[in-house]
Design a protein around this motif. Structure first.
Motif, mmCIF file in Angstrom:
data_model
loop_
_atom_site.group_PDB
_atom_site.id
_atom_site.type_symbol
_atom_site.label_atom_id
_atom_site.label_comp_id
_atom_site.label_asym_id
_atom_site.label_seq_id
_atom_site.Cartn_x
_atom_site.Cartn_y
_atom_site.Cartn_z
ATOM 1 N N ILE A 1 0.866 -1.178 0.000
ATOM 2 C CA ILE A 1 0.000 0.000 0.000
ATOM 3 C C ILE A 1 0.906 1.232 0.000
ATOM 4 C CG2 ILE A 1 -1.824 1.228 1.245
ATOM 5 C CD1 ILE A 1 -2.017 -1.531 2.876
ATOM 6 N N ALA A 2 0.567 2.202 -0.824
ATOM 7 C CA ALA A 2 1.273 3.481 -0.827
ATOM 8 C C ALA A 2 0.242 4.575 -0.586
ATOM 9 C CB ALA A 2 1.988 3.704 -2.152
ATOM 10 N N VAL A 3 0.526 5.450 0.363
ATOM 11 C CA VAL A 3 -0.345 6.583 0.659
ATOM 12 C C VAL A 3 0.484 7.840 0.460
ATOM 13 C CG1 VAL A 3 -1.736 7.739 2.425
ATOM 14 C CG2 VAL A 3 -1.637 5.244 2.353
ATOM 15 N N GLY A 4 -0.052 8.800 -0.280
ATOM 16 C CA GLY A 4 0.711 10.023 -0.522
ATOM 17 C C GLY A 4 -0.065 11.024 -1.339
ATOM 18 N N THR A 5 0.682 11.930 -1.964
ATOM 19 C CA THR A 5 0.100 13.023 -2.727
ATOM 20 C C THR A 5 1.042 13.406 -3.859
ATOM 21 O OG1 THR A 5 -0.607 15.327 -2.621
ATOM 22 C CG2 THR A 5 1.102 14.674 -1.079
ATOM 23 N N ASN A 6 0.515 14.024 -4.885
ATOM 24 C CA ASN A 6 1.355 14.526 -5.968
ATOM 25 C C ASN A 6 1.535 16.036 -5.895
ATOM 26 O OD1 ASN A 6 -1.154 15.441 -6.726
ATOM 27 N ND2 ASN A 6 -1.085 14.629 -8.795
ATOM 28 N N VAL A 7 1.111 16.658 -4.819
ATOM 29 C CA VAL A 7 1.258 18.102 -4.660
ATOM 30 C C VAL A 7 2.745 18.419 -4.493
ATOM 31 C CG1 VAL A 7 0.718 20.065 -3.164
ATOM 32 C CG2 VAL A 7 -1.045 18.392 -3.710
ATOM 33 N N ILE A 8 3.217 19.350 -5.284
ATOM 34 C CA ILE A 8 4.644 19.638 -5.382
ATOM 35 C C ILE A 8 5.271 20.073 -4.046
ATOM 36 C CG2 ILE A 8 4.432 22.043 -6.107
ATOM 37 C CD1 ILE A 8 6.793 19.720 -7.866
ATOM 38 N N TYR A 9 4.532 20.778 -3.209
ATOM 39 C CA TYR A 9 5.093 21.283 -1.952
ATOM 40 C C TYR A 9 4.854 20.346 -0.770
ATOM 41 C CZ TYR A 9 0.250 22.904 -1.444
ATOM 42 O OH TYR A 9 -1.116 22.978 -1.394
ATOM 43 N N ALA A 10 4.314 19.160 -1.012
ATOM 44 C CA ALA A 10 3.969 18.235 0.064
ATOM 45 C C ALA A 10 5.182 17.810 0.894
ATOM 46 C CB ALA A 10 3.272 17.007 -0.507
ATOM 47 N N ALA A 11 6.283 17.503 0.230
ATOM 48 C CA ALA A 11 7.463 17.004 0.942
ATOM 49 C C ALA A 11 8.011 18.038 1.919
ATOM 50 C CB ALA A 11 8.542 16.581 -0.050
ATOM 51 N N ILE A 12 8.137 19.300 1.487
ATOM 52 C CA ILE A 12 8.706 20.305 2.390
ATOM 53 C C ILE A 12 7.764 20.586 3.553
ATOM 54 C CG2 ILE A 12 7.908 22.423 1.244
ATOM 55 C CD1 ILE A 12 10.917 23.399 1.794
ATOM 56 N N GLN A 13 6.451 20.478 3.336
ATOM 57 C CA GLN A 13 5.519 20.672 4.447
ATOM 58 C C GLN A 13 5.638 19.524 5.447
ATOM 59 O OE1 GLN A 13 4.040 23.361 5.064
ATOM 60 N NE2 GLN A 13 4.060 24.414 3.123
ATOM 61 N N HIS A 14 5.847 18.307 4.961
ATOM 62 C CA HIS A 14 5.959 17.134 5.831
ATOM 63 C C HIS A 14 7.313 17.108 6.564
ATOM 64 C CE1 HIS A 14 5.173 12.992 7.127
ATOM 65 N NE2 HIS A 14 6.445 12.771 6.864
ATOM 66 N N LEU A 15 8.392 17.330 5.823
ATOM 67 C CA LEU A 15 9.738 17.196 6.374
ATOM 68 C C LEU A 15 10.329 18.490 6.902
ATOM 69 C CD1 LEU A 15 11.153 14.971 3.495
ATOM 70 C CD2 LEU A 15 10.418 14.202 5.765
ATOM 71 N N GLY A 16 9.836 19.626 6.398
ATOM 72 C CA GLY A 16 10.435 20.909 6.740
ATOM 73 C C GLY A 16 11.637 21.165 5.842
ATOM 74 N N GLY A 17 12.140 22.378 5.873
ATOM 75 C CA GLY A 17 13.309 22.706 5.072
ATOM 76 C C GLY A 17 13.461 24.197 4.902
ATOM 77 N N THR A 18 14.433 24.551 4.082
ATOM 78 C CA THR A 18 14.743 25.949 3.826
ATOM 79 C C THR A 18 14.638 26.206 2.334
ATOM 80 O OG1 THR A 18 16.241 25.996 5.719
ATOM 81 C CG2 THR A 18 16.501 27.740 4.084
ATOM 82 N N ILE A 19 13.965 27.288 1.973
ATOM 83 C CA ILE A 19 13.834 27.688 0.580
ATOM 84 C C ILE A 19 14.690 28.936 0.389
ATOM 85 C CG2 ILE A 19 12.259 28.511 -1.205
ATOM 86 C CD1 ILE A 19 10.015 27.046 0.302
ATOM 87 N N ALA A 20 15.602 28.880 -0.573
ATOM 88 C CA ALA A 20 16.447 30.035 -0.886
ATOM 89 C C ALA A 20 15.733 30.885 -1.929
ATOM 90 C CB ALA A 20 17.799 29.572 -1.404
ATOM 91 N N MET A 21 15.382 32.097 -1.546
ATOM 92 C CA MET A 21 14.689 33.027 -2.446
ATOM 93 C C MET A 21 15.726 33.966 -3.056
ATOM 94 S SD MET A 21 11.514 32.155 -2.188
ATOM 95 C CE MET A 21 10.629 33.530 -2.894
ATOM 96 N N PRO A 22 15.808 34.011 -4.385
ATOM 97 C CA PRO A 22 16.783 34.905 -5.023
ATOM 98 C C PRO A 22 16.320 36.367 -4.947
ATOM 99 C CG PRO A 22 15.459 33.803 -6.685
ATOM 100 C CD PRO A 22 15.045 33.241 -5.357
ATOM 101 N N GLU A 23 17.255 37.271 -5.191
ATOM 102 C CA GLU A 23 16.911 38.692 -5.255
ATOM 103 C C GLU A 23 15.932 38.908 -6.402
ATOM 104 O OE1 GLU A 23 19.449 42.306 -6.804
ATOM 105 O OE2 GLU A 23 20.068 41.756 -4.752
ATOM 106 N N ARG A 24 14.985 39.844 -6.204
ATOM 107 C CA ARG A 24 14.001 40.096 -7.257
ATOM 108 C C ARG A 24 13.531 41.549 -7.209
ATOM 109 N NH1 ARG A 24 10.920 37.927 -3.072
ATOM 110 N NH2 ARG A 24 8.925 38.945 -2.740
ATOM 111 N N GLN A 25 12.942 41.980 -8.312
ATOM 112 C CA GLN A 25 12.332 43.306 -8.406
ATOM 113 C C GLN A 25 10.834 43.149 -8.175
ATOM 114 O OE1 GLN A 25 13.992 46.274 -8.941
ATOM 115 N NE2 GLN A 25 15.808 44.993 -8.705
#
Length: 194
Positions: free
Chosen positions: A101-125
């Motif tokens: 049995i596999a339970v999960g999701t295909n939502v792209i941000y699911a892993a970082i919400q479950h595991l936590g982490g750091t997102i590097a945001m580049p400089e922007r205008q």
């Protein structure tokens, strides 16, 4: 079974023993695994409602800045962590066959919400909107929507990091173990009764 993305594997000796016993008696685990998968989807969605992980620990509270963010004209508040749009919660699905049995999701941000982490945001205008009072020659520093402002300017937002705490939602707890054992027993007894 899908093998893309991040994989968390749960191996429970008692559950595996029960499934092996059922497999020996029935020759197929497909029905039992489908019932277990459906149960685990519901159990996982209940974790979103309770805002707790499979270990029973509450998820980390939202930061005040996040809680103050306005959604549809009202402050977001501290409730409904990971459930503002309910997209992640409602995307939980399962796959089951004789192998597992596999339970999960295909939502792209699911892993970082479950595991936590750091997102590097580049400089922007970015364009920001404010109000300028010509009579007093002052600029109100409060940010506004484009339609409610009379002054716009482009600013540079420097590179920065966003830290997201882990809020585990996948896994099983003691209540799940008990229910899975009951599902296996129901399928096993159902085979004996036939």
């Amino acid at each position: 079974m899908t093998d893309k993305g991040i994989r968390l594997e749960v191996r429970e000796d008692q559950i595996i023993a029960g499934l092996e016993k059922l497999d020996a008696a029935n020759g197929s685990l497909s029905d039992a695994n489908n019932a277990i998968g459906a149960y685990l989807v519901t159990s996982t969605q209940r974790r979103f409602e309770r805002e707790t992980g499979p270990d029973g620990k509450p998820w980390q509270r939202l930061k005040p800045r996040t809680a103050a963010r306005r959604i549809k004209g009202r402050p977001r508040g501290y409730a409904n962590i990971l459930r503002v749009s309910r997209r992640l919660e409602q995307s939980i699905v399962y796959e089951a066959d004789d192998e597992g049995i596999a339970v999960g999701t295909n939502v792209i941000y699911a892993a970082i919400q479950h595991l936590g982490g750091t997102i590097a945001m580049p400089e922007r205008q970015q364009t920001i909107y404010q109000n300028y009072d010509a009579k007093t020659d002052t600029l109100d520093q409060t940010f506004r929507t484009r339609g409610r402002s009379n002054f716009a300017r482009d600013v540079t937002v420097g590179a920065h990091e966003i830290k997201i705490p882990g809020r585990p939602y996948l896994g099983i707890d003691d209540a799940d173990r008990t229910e899975i054992a009951a599902i296996i027993e129901d399928h096993y007894l159902g085979e004996d009764a036939r």
